[in-house]
Design an enzyme around this catalytic site. Structure first.
Site, mmCIF file in Angstrom:
data_model
loop_
_atom_site.group_PDB
_atom_site.id
_atom_site.type_symbol
_atom_site.label_atom_id
_atom_site.label_comp_id
_atom_site.label_asym_id
_atom_site.label_seq_id
_atom_site.Cartn_x
_atom_site.Cartn_y
_atom_site.Cartn_z
ATOM 1 N N ASN A 186 11.299 -19.779 17.048
ATOM 2 C CA ASN A 186 10.539 -20.021 15.833
ATOM 3 C C ASN A 186 9.050 -19.887 16.148
ATOM 4 O O ASN A 186 8.670 -19.582 17.278
ATOM 5 C CB ASN A 186 10.894 -21.369 15.204
ATOM 6 C CG ASN A 186 10.554 -22.553 16.098
ATOM 7 O OD1 ASN A 186 9.642 -22.503 16.916
ATOM 8 N ND2 ASN A 186 11.299 -23.646 15.929
ATOM 9 N N ASP A 229 17.961 -28.627 2.226
ATOM 10 C CA ASP A 229 18.096 -29.180 3.578
ATOM 11 C C ASP A 229 17.949 -28.023 4.556
ATOM 12 O O ASP A 229 18.777 -27.116 4.573
ATOM 13 C CB ASP A 229 19.464 -29.849 3.733
ATOM 14 C CG ASP A 229 19.657 -30.519 5.094
ATOM 15 O OD1 ASP A 229 18.787 -30.364 5.966
ATOM 16 O OD2 ASP A 229 20.691 -31.184 5.273
ATOM 17 N N ASP A 235 19.976 -22.124 13.103
ATOM 18 C CA ASP A 235 21.218 -21.836 13.819
ATOM 19 C C ASP A 235 22.041 -20.793 13.082
ATOM 20 O O ASP A 235 22.636 -19.898 13.695
ATOM 21 C CB ASP A 235 22.035 -23.115 13.978
ATOM 22 C CG ASP A 235 21.342 -24.154 14.840
ATOM 23 O OD1 ASP A 235 20.514 -23.759 15.679
ATOM 24 O OD2 ASP A 235 21.631 -25.354 14.669
#
Length: 296
Positions: A186, A229, A235
Site C-alpha cells: 500500500n 468496511d 487482501d
C-alpha cells in the site's frame, strides 16, 4: 483459459470485529456498537479471494489445537480451498482484534499464535510444486517464505509477495526480495519497500492501484463506492491479482481493483471477497453497490 493454480503460504486468524463510531485516540476508551467473530488473517482472506475469483487454490499454514483451529480449517474448505498442507500445532491459533469505524476505516492488532510456527514441510513442497502462482505475506516466518519461493522458482511459478505488515523489523527481507517477481504494497508500505523487483504494485484504496514493470507504468482506477468496511479489501485485491496474473498485469489489476471495491461493501474480512461473476458485472459497467446488493 484454464484456471490458474495458486498456492497461498500465509496466516489464519480468528478475528474479533468491533464496530465503533470512531477509532479511539491514545489512552481513550470507546464503546462498540456491535461485535462479531469471523475467520480472517491475510493468508486465509487472500486464499478465499483467489478461489472465488476462479483459481484452484492450495493453502499452506498452521492453526492451533484450540477451538478456533477447526473453525478456521472449515472456513477454507467451505470456500473450496485445499487444506492438505494446513497443519495443527500445539497452542493457540492466530487471533486479531479489528476496530471498524462508521466511515469504514479500521485499525487492527494481531496476535500471531500458530502463524509463527509455519515451517517448511513435505506437504508445503507438494503444494508449491503444483502451483503457477505462489502468493505470500509477512504474517508468517520469512525463512518459510524464502523456502517456498525457492521451490516455486524451481517449478517455474511466479512469486507474488504482499509485503504486509512491513514494519522494518523482519529479518531476511532482502533475501526474500531477491526471490520475488511481484511485490504488492500500500502507499505507506511503498515508502518502506526498498528492494528492486520486476513488478511493483501499489494499492491506493479508493484511488485504485499503480503498476510499474517491464518498462511500463500503469494507473488503474477503482470503481466508486461508499465503503462500509475496508477490512480485508487489500487482501481481496492481492488474492484476485494472483488468480488473474497469468492474464497479464493490466487485466489482473483491473479485476483486482474491482474486487477490492466490492469487498468494502461487505462487513468483515473473511467473507468479503466477491465472485468472479460479480467482478465481471462491475467491469461491464454495472454499479458496484447494486452488484453487491447494498441498499441506498
Amino acid at each position: 483459459m484454464a484456471a490458474s493454480r495458486v498456492c497461498v503460504v500465509g496466516s489464519l486468524n480468528l478475528d474479533t470485529v468491533l464496530s465503533v463510531r470512531r477509532l479511539p485516540a491514545p489512552g481513550e476508551t470507546v464503546l462498540a456498537t456491535a461485535a462479531r467473530h469471523t475467520p480472517g488473517g491475510k493468508g486465509g482472506n487472500q486464499a478465499v479471494a483467489a478461489a472465488r475469483a476462479g483459481a484452484r487454490v492450495r493453502f499452506v499454514g498452521a492453526v492451533g489445537d484450540d477451538a478456533a483451529g477447526p473453525l478456521l480449517r472449515a472456513h477454507l474448505r467451505d470456500h473450496d480451498v485445499d487444506v492438505a498442507a494446513l497443519t495443527t500445532t500445539a497452542g493457540p491459533s492466530g487471533t486479531a482484534v479489528v476496530l471498524v469505524e462508521a466511515t469504514g476505516q479500521n485499525a487492527i492488532v494481531v496476535a500471531p499464535g500458530a502463524n509463527e510456527r509455519v515451517v517448511p514441510t513435505a506437504a508445503m513442497g507438494a503444494a508449491v510444486a503444483d502451483c503457477t502462482v505462489l502468493l505470500m505475506q509477512l504474517e508468517t516466518p520469512v525463512a518459510t517464505a524464502v523456502a517456498a519461493a525457492d521451490q516455486a522458482r524451481a517449478s517455474g511459478a511466479a512469486v507474488i509477495l504482499n509485503a504486509s505488515p512491513l514494519d522494518g523489523g523482519c529479518d531476511g527481507l532482502a533475501q526474500l526480495a531477491d526471490r520475488v517477481d511481484v511485490v504488492v504494497v500500500n502507499e505507506t508500505e511503498a515508502d518502506r519497500w526498498r528492494w528492486p523487483v520486476a513488478h511493483r504494485v501499489v494499492t491506493a484504496g479508493a484511488a485504485g492501484a499503480r503498476y510499474r514493470g517491464g518498462g511500463a507504468t500503469l494507473s488503474v482506477p477503482a470503481p466508486r463506492v461508499t465503503a462500509l468496511d475496508t477490512a480485508g479489501a487489500g487482501d481481496v485485491f492481492a488474492g484476485v491479482l494472483a488468480a488473474g496474473w497469468s492474464r497479464g498485469a493490466e487485466p489482473a489489476l483491473r479485476r483486482a481493483c474491482a474486487a477490492g471495491a466490492l469487498a468494502t461493501l461487505v462487513p468483515g474480512a473473511g467473507g468479503c471477497a466477491p465472485s468472479a461473476a460479480a467482478v465481471d458485472r462491475v467491469l461491464a459497467g454495472e454499479d458496484a453497490a447494486a452488484v453487491a446488493g447494498v441498499r441506498r
